[in-house]
Scaffold this motif. Sequence first.
Motif, PDB file in Angstrom:
ATOM      1  N   TRP A 297      50.209  53.455  43.174  1.00 31.87           N
ATOM      2  CA  TRP A 297      49.339  52.536  43.907  1.00 31.87           C
ATOM      3  C   TRP A 297      48.595  51.599  42.956  1.00 31.87           C
ATOM      4  CZ3 TRP A 297      49.570  51.075  48.648  1.00 31.87           C
ATOM      5  CH2 TRP A 297      50.084  51.922  49.626  1.00 31.87           C
ATOM      6  N   CYS A 301      48.831  47.585  43.151  1.00 33.00           N
ATOM      7  CA  CYS A 301      47.634  46.739  43.233  1.00 33.00           C
ATOM      8  C   CYS A 301      47.625  45.684  42.122  1.00 33.00           C
ATOM      9  CB  CYS A 301      46.381  47.598  43.166  1.00 33.00           C
ATOM     10  SG  CYS A 301      46.101  48.621  44.628  1.00 33.00           S
ATOM     11  N   LEU A 302      48.044  46.076  40.920  1.00 31.81           N
ATOM     12  CA  LEU A 302      48.074  45.128  39.810  1.00 31.81           C
ATOM     13  C   LEU A 302      49.101  44.018  40.063  1.00 31.81           C
ATOM     14  CD1 LEU A 302      47.808  47.559  36.749  1.00 31.81           C
ATOM     15  CD2 LEU A 302      46.065  45.977  37.580  1.00 31.81           C
ATOM     16  N   GLY A 304      50.183  43.067  43.011  1.00 30.92           N
ATOM     17  CA  GLY A 304      49.656  42.234  44.088  1.00 30.92           C
ATOM     18  C   GLY A 304      48.603  41.260  43.599  1.00 30.92           C
ATOM     19  N   THR A 305      47.728  41.749  42.709  1.00 31.85           N
ATOM     20  CA  THR A 305      46.689  40.878  42.151  1.00 31.85           C
ATOM     21  C   THR A 305      47.304  39.733  41.359  1.00 31.85           C
ATOM     22  OG1 THR A 305      45.162  42.756  42.011  1.00 31.85           O
ATOM     23  CG2 THR A 305      44.648  40.804  40.684  1.00 31.85           C
ATOM     24  N   GLU A 306      48.329  40.060  40.581  1.00 35.25           N
ATOM     25  CA  GLU A 306      48.985  39.023  39.785  1.00 35.25           C
ATOM     26  C   GLU A 306      49.652  37.976  40.670  1.00 35.25           C
ATOM     27  OE1 GLU A 306      52.282  38.632  36.162  1.00 35.25           O
ATOM     28  OE2 GLU A 306      51.827  40.575  37.075  1.00 35.25           O
ATOM     29  N   VAL A 308      48.732  37.130  43.736  1.00 32.50           N
ATOM     30  CA  VAL A 308      47.670  36.322  44.340  1.00 32.50           C
ATOM     31  C   VAL A 308      47.150  35.284  43.354  1.00 32.50           C
ATOM     32  CG1 VAL A 308      45.324  36.383  45.257  1.00 32.50           C
ATOM     33  CG2 VAL A 308      47.003  38.077  46.014  1.00 32.50           C
ATOM     34  N   LEU A 309      46.932  35.714  42.103  1.00 39.26           N
ATOM     35  CA  LEU A 309      46.419  34.779  41.091  1.00 39.26           C
ATOM     36  C   LEU A 309      47.425  33.658  40.824  1.00 39.26           C
ATOM     37  CD1 LEU A 309      44.766  37.253  38.553  1.00 39.26           C
ATOM     38  CD2 LEU A 309      43.617  35.734  40.161  1.00 39.26           C
ATOM     39  N   ASP A 310      48.715  34.017  40.759  1.00 38.29           N
ATOM     40  CA  ASP A 310      49.741  32.987  40.532  1.00 38.29           C
ATOM     41  C   ASP A 310      49.806  32.018  41.717  1.00 38.29           C
ATOM     42  OD1 ASP A 310      50.359  34.076  38.120  1.00 38.29           O
ATOM     43  OD2 ASP A 310      52.110  35.196  38.823  1.00 38.29           O
TER      44      ASP A 310
END
Length: 316
Positions: A297, A301-302, A304-306, A308-310
């Motif tokens: 998980w 999450c990491l 997914g975060t990447e 979103v940032l991209d």
Amino acid sequence: MLLRLFRGSSRLRVPHERCKSSKVGQTRYARSVKKEGDKQKAEEKLCRAYATAEEYSWKQLRELLESHGGYTLNQLPEDATNVLHAKTENGELFFFSFGAMVSWNLSKPQLVEARKIIAAAQLHPYANSLVERENEEFSYSYERANSQLANGQIVLKEDTDQKNQRLERLAFSNAMALSVKLAMWECALDEFIESINWVPQSLKEGQLRKLSRKNVLQKTGTLVALSHEINLRSDLLENPDFYWDRPQLEELYSQTCKHLDVHFRTRVINKKLDHCSDLVELLRTQLNERHSHRLEWLIICLIGTEIVLDLVGYLN
């Protein structure tokens, strides 16, 4: 060659309450020699064995016995490295380094006094109620027949010289001391089993209780330490090297171990250890799976975060 006579000192904590009697324990007590009637016992010569501590401080024990006027230390063979023999006015005591003592022809008050004298040499002493509960007792007599264990009674040959007779009593004492020490390990295992009795039912219900990594590690360590003491640091699996060139003494030792079911009880306790190991392994597997799921998980999450940032960077 390293001699292993009477080796083994437990560093495990046994329950401080009376341990629950197992079928093995019930068999042992049924086979122990327990004479009825206070008057009859008072007239008998008795040999008693107690495990009073996890181990003795050998140097301190010797100093305590030598400083007390009522005990005289006698010399034993050089390869009997882990046993002390103390003579009293009307009896004698054998002390084994793994925390057990065996008395010959000493009354209960004399035994209580002896235990008080050696109290300072005891490392991690057991509760008095447990010591009194897990003991062995035989009556003995001197006869013309060869020394043996016959009909649950120790027979000592009366015309044997003192040195040989002392070694014969040592052989009987060694087996009795090992039996009471095994009883303490049986109690320790009973306590451990109580602590994991919930595991099978939880598995059956599909809801295994969550334990911390520290708790699982402690249970694993307790089990490994107990198995180590029983199988590697004691003489439960084979006769001590001391008896290799003393076949007559080995026969007395083996007779007593057989009477006290020492080898049978050792097999039983090892089977229980194997089963407990399986249950603890289940707990470790569950703990590792929980840790793996957390990592999965975290990675999701990491990622997914990447993403979103991209995406935010692309839109800007």
